[in-house]
Motif scaffolding. Structure first.
Motif, mmCIF file in Angstrom:
data_model
loop_
_atom_site.group_PDB
_atom_site.id
_atom_site.type_symbol
_atom_site.label_atom_id
_atom_site.label_comp_id
_atom_site.label_asym_id
_atom_site.label_seq_id
_atom_site.Cartn_x
_atom_site.Cartn_y
_atom_site.Cartn_z
ATOM 1 N N ASP A 78 0.755 4.078 -2.894
ATOM 2 C CA ASP A 78 0.424 5.482 -2.619
ATOM 3 C C ASP A 78 1.508 6.422 -3.142
ATOM 4 O O ASP A 78 1.207 7.489 -3.678
ATOM 5 N N ARG A 95 0.836 -1.213 0.000
ATOM 6 C CA ARG A 95 0.000 0.000 0.000
ATOM 7 C C ARG A 95 0.870 1.262 0.000
ATOM 8 O O ARG A 95 0.570 2.243 -0.684
ATOM 9 N N ARG A 146 1.309 9.440 -5.961
ATOM 10 C CA ARG A 146 1.814 10.805 -5.746
ATOM 11 C C ARG A 146 2.764 11.212 -6.879
ATOM 12 O O ARG A 146 2.723 12.359 -7.341
#
Length: 499
Positions: free
Chosen positions: A124, A120, A128
């Motif tokens: 993420d 995860r 970004r």
């Protein structure tokens, strides 16, 4: 150093640090995850549904993740020895060879319990980085301001890219491996097996039509055409309401909702207001004539029916946009927003000829229609939803003896016919026969007309003139004009016949 230089020195240092900011990444998390996978292959399945090789920052880590994934999917064991075979032997990671690096990853592996957390975190950070890329592009394009890209189209482009990132978790079109395509096809077959009626697509709520089309297929552009008075808007409204009323959500592992049956419907009503559309649906559901509802010519029992129906309809996920003359770019932006905020499974556009293209197409209506149909087809693929677009037919139909529509009757037909996956024509012979009624009921032809009228009364043909993944042919439906309702015929022997 003078005072001005002393003041500028720290500022220049800050700017240099900002200029060389590294893209967000976490190599330690990537190493920990790869180590966990190499030690226990089950760790791969903890992350494989959301994490793809492209999400890893370090190119070598991407290759290790990809190779390990392929080995595991083949039912073999991925460990430092088996993975090493598929990497360049002479490649170095600092002072270590690739083989030593793989051994080090496995030796320092963390517990499998943490694998999903590391996955995860990596995912993420990849999102970004993609956001930074989109943001940089927005800034650079806004500074350069190319002549062919006004601010409005830049906003629409940015919105499209952000939507794509939010939906798929990565911003890149690119090629898809055949393995992934096969997996998607098998998933679709599995879903069809579990769904009511065993349809691969979304059920229209009209069984004889579903039997011929297999439901509405995702990403298809379905053109629904007919002359005025044939009931194309009624059929589109019937289908839209049937789908929304059958909506049955199913919670996904990530907490989002997906339609198990039915779906969330977006309806662009460019011709009628939302009140008129709602009146039609209420009339169809309550079997109270829409003209009576408008005039207020209803009994107390009818009114109670209307109130009960409206309370039930409030829960139905059918969203109406009544903006007239909407452009394809505006329509796409609003559809993306609806999908993000409420979900979206089917889109209906009533109708193509009332939409506008960009100013680039100028006065050329054929070019404008081409841009609209190409845009609708692209939007269907992007949102992964079927789009039902209504279209008018040319007057050529009226001058023929046989009034049945043909593909050549589509107005500005080239692009509409070409871009459509399915073309449906609504044809009601009753409409034409009714207008041929002899004025004198003692005319010898009156009996002949009466027999012909009885034969076609209350029926409608939906002609499937084109279908990329199914047969063409005609589906006979029942049509109740006072309630503007299409439904299956009671006698199944009349239902359909193929070309």
């Amino acid at each position: 150093m003078n005072d001005a230089a002393r003041k500028l020195a720290p500022l220049a240092k800050d700017q240099a640090e900002q200029h060389y900011r590294e893209a967000p990444n976490n190599l330690e998390a990537e190493q920990a995850l790869l180590g966990a996978i190499l030690v226990n292959n089950d760790a791969f399945y903890r992350v494989s549904d959301f994490l793809k090789p492209v999400h890893l920052y370090e190119p070598l880590h991407r290759r290790i993740f990809e190779i390990a994934g392929e080995i595991i999917r083949m039912g073999k064991t991925a460990n430092p020895v088996t993975v090493k075979t598929f990497l360049k032997a002479d490649e170095k990671v600092g002072d270590l060879t690739v083989a030593q690096y793989l051994a080090r990853l496995a030796a320092e592996a963390v517990s499998i319990i943490n694998a999903e957390d590391y996955g995860r975190a990596i995912y993420d950070l990849a999102l970004r980085r993609s956001l930074i890329t989109i943001g940089e592009d927005m800034v650079n394009i806004a500074y350069d301001a190319p002549l062919d890209m006004p601010p409005q189209s830049q906003i629409e482009d940015a919105e499209r890219r952000l939507f794509e990132l939010a939906e798929t978790g990565r911003y890149d079109g690119g090629f898809q491996s055949f393995n992934d395509a096969v997996a998607l096809a098998i998933d679709m077959a599995g879903q069809a097996f579990e769904r009511d009626g065993h349809l691969s697509g979304i059920s229209t709520g009209i069984h004889s039509l579903d039997g011929k089309m297999g439901g509405l297929q995702r990403s298809d552009l379905i053109i629904l055409a007919g002359r005025p008075g044939m009931g194309k808007t009624s059929l589109a409204t019937n289908i839209a309401y049937n789908i929304a009323a059958a909506y049955e959500p199913e919670v996904q592992p990530d907490g989002s909702f997906k339609a198990k049956n039915g779906g969330v419907v977006g309806f662009y009503s460019l011709e009628m207001s939302s009140e008129q559309l709602a009146t039609r649906i209420i009339s169809e559901q309550t079997e109270v004539s829409s003209s009576k509802i408008r005039r207020g010519d209803i009994s107390e029992a009818d009114f109670e029916k209307l109130v009960a129906c409206s309370q039930m309809m409030q829960k139905v996920p059918l969203y109406i946009d009544q903006t007239g003359g909407i452009s394809i770019a505006q329509l796409a932006a609003r559809a993306r927003r609806l999908k993000r905020q409420r979900g979206l499974d089917v889109l209906v556009v009533d109708y193509i000829q009332l939409m506008t293209g960009s100013k680039k197409s100028g006065e050329n209506r054929v070019q404008e229609i081409t841009e609209i149909t190409t845009g609708l087809k692209a939007l269907g693929k992007e949102l992964n939803v079927p789009i039902i677009a209504l279209s008018q037919l040319s007057r050529a139909v009226e001058s023929r003896e046989d009034k049945r529509p043909q593909l050549s009757d589509l107005r500005e037909s080239g692009s509409i016919e070409q871009d459509a996956d399915v073309v449906l024509f609504v044809f009601r012979e009753e409409y034409y026969v009714k207008n041929m009624e002899p004025r004198d009921e003692f005319d010898p032809k009156y009996e002949e007309w009466k027999m012909r009228m009885e034969k076609v009364k209350g029926t409608a043909d939906v002609i499937i003139a084109k279908q990329r993944h199914g047969p063409t042919g005609t589906v006979k439906l029942a049509f109740q004009s006072e309630f503007t309702r299409f439904s299956d015929l009671a006698d199944p022997s009349f239902t359909q016949y193929e070309h």
